[in-house]
Design an enzyme around this catalytic site. Sequence first.
Site, short mmCIF file in Angstrom:
data_model
loop_
_atom_site.label_atom_id
_atom_site.label_comp_id
_atom_site.label_asym_id
_atom_site.label_seq_id
_atom_site.Cartn_x
_atom_site.Cartn_y
_atom_site.Cartn_z
N GLY A 193 0.82 -1.21 0.00
CA GLY A 193 0.00 0.00 0.00
C GLY A 193 0.85 1.25 0.00
O GLY A 193 1.96 1.28 -0.53
N SER A 194 0.32 2.29 0.62
CA SER A 194 0.96 3.61 0.58
C SER A 194 2.12 3.71 1.56
O SER A 194 2.23 2.95 2.52
CB SER A 194 -0.06 4.70 0.92
N VAL A 195 3.00 4.69 1.30
CA VAL A 195 4.11 4.94 2.21
C VAL A 195 3.60 5.37 3.57
O VAL A 195 4.07 4.88 4.62
CB VAL A 195 5.05 6.02 1.62
N GLY A 198 1.79 2.30 5.31
CA GLY A 198 2.74 1.24 5.60
C GLY A 198 3.73 1.62 6.67
O GLY A 198 4.09 0.81 7.52
N GLU A 217 5.47 -3.33 1.33
CA GLU A 217 5.76 -2.70 0.04
C GLU A 217 5.00 -1.38 0.02
O GLU A 217 3.77 -1.35 0.07
CB GLU A 217 5.30 -3.60 -1.12
N CYS A 254 2.32 -0.96 -9.32
CA CYS A 254 3.37 -0.51 -8.40
C CYS A 254 4.71 -0.35 -9.11
O CYS A 254 5.62 0.30 -8.58
CB CYS A 254 3.51 -1.50 -7.25
#
Length: 481
Positions: A193-195, A198, A217, A254
């Site tokens: 998912g997103s920074v 995550g 990730e 991604c």
Amino acid sequence: MDGVVRAAWEARGSLVDRGVRVGFLRGAADLLEESSASLVEVADAETALGGVRLRGELARTCYQLRAFAEVVEEGSFLGVIIDHPDAGAVPPVPDLRRFKVPLGVVAVYAASNFPFAFSVAGGDTASALAAGCPVVVKAHPDHPGLSERVAGVLRRAAVRWGLPEGVVGLVHGFEAGVALVAHPLVAGAGFTGSVRGGRALFDAAAGRPVPIPFHGELGSLNPVVVTEGAAAERAEEIGAGLGGSMTLGVGQFCVKPGLVLVPASGEGDRLVEALAGVVAQAPVGVLLDGRMRDSFVAGVAQRAALVDVECPVEPGGEGERGVRAGFMTVPADRLTGPGAHDVLLEECFGPVTVVARYRQEAQVDAVLARVPGNLTATVHLSTAESRGEGRGGEWLGRLTPLAGRVLVNGWPTGVAVAPAQHHGGPYPATTSTSTSVGATAIERWLRPVAYQSTPQALLPPELRDDNPLGLPRRVNGRPQR
């Protein structure tokens, strides 16, 4: 959530038998295929990804399950190593026997952009079950109905193989997801998912009284370098390939190439013209949810307003729900030095890429020095450079520190499920050095244990001298089948 986790924890002993795990994984793939028509219908209704794409992704998901069944059946993943006593060694070596055991309950956080392959029955789940770990999946809110149906298929497969339904659990909602990573019976977690999301979960996993491994990730720019020689040989081909790669799946992969370094020359102009021709023909698409669409529209508008940024094909919103693909160009020196356009070095989820035009190779090195960690990095070389002539051989060395997968004369979209695959990279691409695709993804959910001077009768069967399970192993430094 607590009840689901406890049911998974109580079911962990049922996965000890490797043969049962093999049958379960293959049976799950069979049942998913039998249910494919209804599953794809629900998936398309919730994600708008289209039947062709979703059928292909479901086929990939079934292949992953069967591939991990083969990994379990072959047995090398256990890493069995036996060293017999050696009193003459310095220091003396006692009898040592090492193999790997499952961590325990694994939490899996499903991705939005792959409702099959990185969701309830995706690679994290398949690899964890193959390792012998029960799984609790936090469903993604973009496809809750599909998540329930896929979880039901996995549970039916479990029951057919004499396993409790609790080996696969499912929870919904933000609060459940936050609480899941903190649950004391959860032993590891996988996230896509997103920074922002995550990193918050990663910090929570590390901040527990008993920290657990968190394999996340998070985000990736996936830089591409096109050399002057490559542009001179096949500018139009590269431009068209880039257009297809960056618009694939409405730019929601991604590994979408988000930053491309292209010569500021006539050859580079031809590449940009070819790119514009392909991107201008891309149909209006729909992103996975309204929040993503809002972020895309705001993100491309912010980037397009920067000094010296031009839009040969302007990306943005179209109507109430759609988005238009596009790309931006910028001089490479605008990405370095004082006042650099830092936002252009951040991932923008959706059908857009940034083409940075460089005049000297030193500008390429300066930009790459500022690029964060990635899943992939790509270089397009000339024929001579591909043979190792000139400075062609240096490019792999320059790109290797940036990514987990380095490509030459290709495009990163499309991640093959193969034993040698690595889908990971330096932070923020991932929070660990592991892969989430390929056979070695199973290693995330195992831990090594060594037994010293243990009588044969007390050893696990995997470590006994007579090798009753027929496992490949290394004995006194020599491989044995």
